[in-house]
Design a protein around this motif. Structure first.
Motif, short mmCIF file in Angstrom:
data_model
loop_
_atom_site.label_atom_id
_atom_site.label_comp_id
_atom_site.label_asym_id
_atom_site.label_seq_id
_atom_site.Cartn_x
_atom_site.Cartn_y
_atom_site.Cartn_z
N TYR A 203 0.85 -1.20 0.00
CA TYR A 203 0.00 0.00 0.00
C TYR A 203 0.88 1.26 0.00
O TYR A 203 0.55 2.26 -0.63
CB TYR A 203 -0.90 0.03 1.23
N ASP B 225 2.01 1.85 -3.48
CA ASP B 225 0.88 2.30 -4.29
C ASP B 225 0.59 3.78 -4.04
O ASP B 225 0.30 4.54 -4.97
CB ASP B 225 -0.36 1.46 -3.91
N ASP C 46 -8.63 -5.79 6.28
CA ASP C 46 -7.72 -6.94 6.16
C ASP C 46 -7.21 -7.33 7.55
O ASP C 46 -7.09 -8.51 7.87
CB ASP C 46 -6.56 -6.58 5.23
N TYR D 29 -5.78 -15.67 12.26
CA TYR D 29 -4.52 -16.06 12.90
C TYR D 29 -4.44 -15.80 14.40
O TYR D 29 -3.47 -16.22 15.04
CB TYR D 29 -3.35 -15.34 12.20
P1 NDP Z 1 -2.68 -7.72 0.03
O1 NDP Z 1 -1.91 -8.14 -1.17
O2 NDP Z 1 -2.08 -6.68 0.87
O3 NDP Z 1 -2.92 -9.02 0.87
C1 NDP Z 1 -3.34 -9.05 2.22
C2 NDP Z 1 -3.18 -10.50 2.65
O4 NDP Z 1 -1.78 -10.83 2.66
C3 NDP Z 1 -3.65 -10.80 4.03
O5 NDP Z 1 -5.05 -11.02 4.06
C4 NDP Z 1 -2.89 -12.09 4.33
O6 NDP Z 1 -3.57 -13.14 3.64
C5 NDP Z 1 -1.55 -11.85 3.65
N1 NDP Z 1 -0.56 -11.30 4.57
C6 NDP Z 1 -0.65 -10.18 5.33
N2 NDP Z 1 0.47 -10.00 6.05
C7 NDP Z 1 1.28 -11.02 5.74
C8 NDP Z 1 2.59 -11.40 6.16
N3 NDP Z 1 3.27 -10.69 7.04
N4 NDP Z 1 3.13 -12.53 5.63
C9 NDP Z 1 2.45 -13.27 4.73
N5 NDP Z 1 1.21 -12.96 4.29
C10 NDP Z 1 0.65 -11.85 4.80
O7 NDP Z 1 -4.16 -7.38 -0.36
P2 NDP Z 1 -4.91 -6.38 -1.32
O8 NDP Z 1 -5.78 -7.20 -2.19
O9 NDP Z 1 -5.55 -5.37 -0.46
O10 NDP Z 1 -3.79 -5.63 -2.20
C11 NDP Z 1 -3.14 -6.17 -3.36
C12 NDP Z 1 -2.53 -5.01 -4.16
O11 NDP Z 1 -3.57 -4.31 -4.85
C13 NDP Z 1 -1.83 -3.97 -3.28
O12 NDP Z 1 -0.62 -3.61 -3.86
C14 NDP Z 1 -2.78 -2.79 -3.27
O13 NDP Z 1 -2.07 -1.58 -3.14
C15 NDP Z 1 -3.46 -2.93 -4.62
N6 NDP Z 1 -4.80 -2.36 -4.65
C16 NDP Z 1 -5.05 -1.40 -5.58
C17 NDP Z 1 -6.30 -0.81 -5.69
C18 NDP Z 1 -6.56 0.23 -6.70
O14 NDP Z 1 -7.70 0.68 -6.83
N7 NDP Z 1 -5.58 0.69 -7.44
C19 NDP Z 1 -7.40 -1.22 -4.79
C20 NDP Z 1 -7.02 -2.24 -3.85
C21 NDP Z 1 -5.77 -2.77 -3.79
P3 NDP Z 1 -3.21 -14.72 3.83
O15 NDP Z 1 -2.43 -14.84 5.08
O16 NDP Z 1 -4.53 -15.41 3.86
O17 NDP Z 1 -2.40 -15.08 2.62
#
Ligand code: NDP
Length: 422
Positions: A355, A358, A394, A402
Motif C-alpha cells: 500500500y 501504491d 484486512d 490467525y
Molecule cells: P494484500 O496483497 O495486501 O494481501 C493481504 C493478505 O496478505 C492478508 O489477508 C494475508 O492473507 C496476507 N498477509 C498479510 N500480512 C502477511 C505477512 N506478514 N506474511 C504473509 N502474508 C501476509 O491485499 P490487497 O488485495 O488489499 O492488495 C493487493 C494489491 O492491490 C496492493 O498492492 C494494493 O495496493 C493494490 N490495490 C489497488 C487498488 C486500486 O484501486 N488501485 C485497490 C485495492 C488494492 P493470507 O495470510 O490469507 O495469505
C-alpha cells in the motif's frame, strides 16, 4: 483470551462500509461523484470547492454513441477472455474443497487492445473525441454496473450455499445487493467477477487516457510532458497488474468479497472514469513541466513502483512456495492454520508495504498537474482513505484467521502503512 474470541467472531457478523446506511447511500452518491468530478475537471475553474457545485447539464449526459461503444468494448473483451491464449491457473481451494480454473490472458488482451487503438489512430479515427463522450460513457458504465448487480443479486438465489460469500448474506436486500451474495458467479466457465476485475474497466482506463492525450494533440498540436508522464505511469500500473494477473487470484476481492454493486461499479465505472481525472484535467488545464521536476516525479514513481512490486511479489512467492530460495531465509511466525507470516523483508518494514508503494505512485500521478488546483490530488486523497479502510478490513480478517500469531506480528511490526507514522 475472551477478547480475542470476541474479535475472532466479528468479521462474519460485522457489517462493513457503514452497514445498511452506507449500502443505501454509496450507490447513489458515488455515481454522482464521478459525474461531478468529470464536469469539474473540464470546467475552466476546476474548483472542487465552488458553491453551488459544478454540475453537468442533462444534455451533456447522453449520446447514442456511448452505449454502442461500451457494448462493443465489452464484447471485444469477452471474446479476448475466451481466446485460448496464455495458461490456465487454479484459484485457492473453495469451501467445498474444489478449485476454479481461470484463463491468464489479460496481458494479451491489453496488448491486442493497444494494438487496435494504434490501428484506429493510423486509420484516422478521432480518438480525441472520447473527451466529449466521457460523461455519456460514464453514465452508461454506471447503468451497466446497476444492471449487472441486479442480475448478480437475483441469480445468487440459485447458487448452492457453499458458493456464497461470507459477508454478503445478511438477509438485508440493500446490504447484500451492495456487498454481493455470491463469491464467484459464473455463466458456464465465464467468471464474471474475475473478468470485470482486471479487463474492461482497467484496460478502459488506458484507452480513456490515450483519448485525452489525443485531444491534447488536437488542441495544441502536440502532447505535453505532463500528459505523457500521466499516460506512461498509469499504463505501467495497468500493464503490471495484467502481467501479474495470476496474483489477483489470492486477493481479498477474489477470495473473500462477494460480487455485488461495490465491485461491479468500482471495476466498470469508477476505475476508468475517476482514475483518469488527471489526464482529463490536463486537456483543459495545460501544465508546463520542467526537466528537473519531471525527473523528480519519475524518480518518485520509480521508488513507489519498486516497493509495490517487490513487496507484492515477495508475498506471492512466499504464499505459493515458502521454500523458494528468494524467501526461504526470511524470518517468519507460525500460525495455528499451518500458514506462516513473514516478519522480515518487506513485510517486516510495515504491515502493508504494497500500500505504501501504491500511495507513492498515486502522488507521482498527481504531481505532473502542478499545484494550481486541488482536483488532480483527489485521487491521492481518495486512495489514502481507501487503503487505510482496506488495511483495517484486512487486519480484522487476519486477526480472525490467525488470532495470537497476528497479535505477535503486530507487536513485531507496529506500523501499518507508513514507517514511524501510521
Ligand atoms: P494484500 O496483497 O495486501 O494481501 C493481504 C493478505 O496478505 C492478508 O489477508 C494475508 O492473507 C496476507 N498477509 C498479510 N500480512 C502477511 C505477512 N506478514 N506474511 C504473509 N502474508 C501476509 O491485499 P490487497 O488485495 O488489499 O492488495 C493487493 C494489491 O492491490 C496492493 O498492492 C494494493 O495496493 C493494490 N490495490 C489497488 C487498488 C486500486 O484501486 N488501485 C485497490 C485495492 C488494492 P493470507 O495470510 O490469507 O495469505
Amino acid at each position: 483470551m475472551k477478547q480475542s474470541t470476541k474479535r475472532r467472531s466479528s468479521p462474519t457478523t460485522e457489517r462493513e462500509f457503514g452497514g445498511t446506511l452506507g449500502a443505501s447511500c454509496i450507490p447513489v452518491l458515488l455515481p454522482l461523484l464521478v459525474l461531478f468530478l468529470l464536469s469539474v475537471s473540464r470546467s475552466p475553474g476546476a474548483s472542487l470547492l465552488q458553491w453551488p457545485p459544478q454540475l453537468p447539464p442533462p444534455s451533456a449526459l447522453w449520446d447514442p454513441l456511448a452505449p454502442l461503444l461500451l457494448l462493443g468494448w465489452f464484447t471485444l473483451h469477452a471474446f479476448l477472455y475466451l481466446l485460448p491464449l496464455g495458461k490456465v491457473s487454479e484459484g485457492l481451494v473453495l469451501k467445498n474443497g474444489t478449485r476454479l480454473k481461470y484463463p491468464i490472458n489479460g496481458f494479451h488482451a491489453l496488448v491486442i487492445s493497444v494494438g487496435l487503438q494504434m490501428l484506429l489512430l493510423w486509420l484516422g479515427f478521432p480518438l480525441g473525441s472520447l473527451f466529449d463522450l466521457l460523461l455519456p460513457l460514464a453514465v452508461c458504465a454506471t447503468g451497466l454496473s446497476f444492471l449487472l448487480s441486479f442480475y448478480l443479486y437475483i441469480s445468487s438465489f440459485w447458487a448452492p450455499p457453499h458458493a456464497l460469500a461470507p459477508g454478503g448474506n445478511t438477509g438485508n436486500p440493500l446490504y447484500d445487493f451492495f456487498i454481493g451474495r455470491e463469491l464467484n458467479p459464473r455463466i458456464g466457465n465465464f467468471d464474471l467477477k474475475y473478468f470485470c476485475e482486471l479487463r474492461p474497466g482497467l484496460i478502459g482506463w488506458v484507452v480513456v487516457n490515450l483519448g485525452m492525450l489525443m485531444k491534447e494533440v488536437e488542441l495544441r498540436d502536440g502532447a505535453s510532458l505532463a500528459m505523457l508522464l500521466v499516460n506512461g505511469f498509469q499504463l505501467l500500473y495497468v500493464a503490471d497488474a495484467l502481467w501479474n494477473e495470476e496474483a489477483v487470484l489470492t486477493t481479498m476481492d477474489i477470495v473473500h468479497d462477494g460480487f455485488g454493486f461495490m465491485l461491479a461499479f468500482g471495476d466498470l465505472a469508477w476505475v476508468p472514469f475517476a482514475y483518469s481525472l488527471q489526464a482529463s484535467f490536463l486537456v483543459v488545464h495545460p501544465v508546463e513541466l520542467g526537466a528537473a521536476a519531471a525527473t523528480a516525479i519519475v524518480l518518485l514513481n520509480g521508488i513507489g513502483y519498486y516497493i509495490f512490486r517487490k513487496s507484492n511479489s515477495q508475498k506471492n512467492v512466499f504464499r505459493r512456495d515458502p521454500k523458494h530460495p528468494s524467501v526461504s531465509s526470511l524470518e517468519t511466525i507460525a500460525t495455528a492454520t499451518g500458514k506462516r507470516l513473514l516478519v522480515s523483508g518487506w513485510w517486516g518494514l510495515v504491515r502493508h508495504p504494497n500500500y505504501l508503494g501504491d500511495l507513492l505512485m498515486a502522488l507521482a500521478w498527481s504531481l505532473p498537474c502542478g499545484f494550481s488546483h486541488l482536483l488532480p490530488y483527489f485521487y491521492v486523497g481518495y486512495f489514502t482513505v481507501l487503503l487505510v479502510h482496506r488495511e483495517a478490513r484486512d487486519e480484522r480478517q487476519c486477526r480472525a484467521k490467525y488470532g495470537q500469531a497476528w497479535d505477535a506480528y503486530c507487536q513485531r511490526v507496529p506500523y501499518r502503512i507508513f514507517p514511524y507514522l501510521y
